[in-house]
Design a protein around this motif. Structure first.
Motif, PDB file in Angstrom:
ATOM      1  N   ASP A   1     -24.533 -24.714  -0.009  1.00 11.14           N
ATOM      2  CA  ASP A   1     -25.257 -23.448   0.444  1.00 11.14           C
ATOM      3  C   ASP A   1     -26.556 -24.054   1.153  1.00 11.14           C
ATOM      4  OD1 ASP A   1     -27.137 -21.479   0.360  1.00 11.14           O
ATOM      5  OD2 ASP A   1     -26.599 -20.943  -1.718  1.00 11.14           O
TER       6      ASP A   1
ATOM      7  N   ARG B   1     -28.447 -21.893   2.952  1.00  7.69           N
ATOM      8  CA  ARG B   1     -29.175 -20.967   3.414  1.00  7.69           C
ATOM      9  C   ARG B   1     -30.844 -21.186   3.382  1.00  7.69           C
ATOM     10  NH1 ARG B   1     -25.752 -16.388   0.071  1.00  7.69           N
ATOM     11  NH2 ARG B   1     -25.945 -18.410  -1.228  1.00  7.69           N
TER      12      ARG B   1
ATOM     13  N   CYS C   1     -27.478 -18.600   6.989  1.00  8.91           N
ATOM     14  CA  CYS C   1     -28.093 -17.512   7.512  1.00  8.91           C
ATOM     15  C   CYS C   1     -27.805 -17.103   8.857  1.00  8.91           C
ATOM     16  CB  CYS C   1     -29.550 -17.508   7.423  1.00  8.91           C
ATOM     17  SG  CYS C   1     -30.180 -17.625   5.767  1.00  8.91           S
TER      18      CYS C   1
ATOM     19  N   THR D   1     -24.750 -13.213   5.071  1.00  7.93           N
ATOM     20  CA  THR D   1     -24.434 -14.557   4.859  1.00  7.93           C
ATOM     21  C   THR D   1     -23.230 -14.961   5.905  1.00  7.93           C
ATOM     22  OG1 THR D   1     -25.136 -14.586   2.451  1.00  7.93           O
ATOM     23  CG2 THR D   1     -23.968 -16.475   3.480  1.00  7.93           C
TER      24      THR D   1
END
Length: 71
Positions: free
Chosen positions: A4, A6, A35, A61
């Motif tokens: 992850d 982001r 992102c 996403t």
């Protein structure tokens, strides 16, 4: 395995993705969450024998599913 990225600052998502790819075996996959689309990553994946599929989730996403190239 899921990376992850982001909330991470560059180049950390790239670094963590490459580390995760080093740890998987054929038949396993890594899911990268970002992102925005990681265009620089695609060339590195190509050069290192990986394939990928990029999709965008409803929340914006970008999901990049990565696996070892067949053959």
């Amino acid at each position: 395995r899921i990376v992850d990225g982001r909330e991470l600052e560059p180049p950390e998502p790239f670094v963590q993705t490459m580390e995760a790819l080093d740890a998987i075996e054929r038949g396993q996959k890594v899911l990268l969450l970002l992102c925005r689309e990681p265009f620089p990553l695609y060339r590195a994946l190509e050069l290192n024998g990986f394939e990928w599929e990029t999709t965008q989730a409803a929340d914006g996403t970008v999901e990049v599913l990565i696996w070892h190239r067949s053959g």
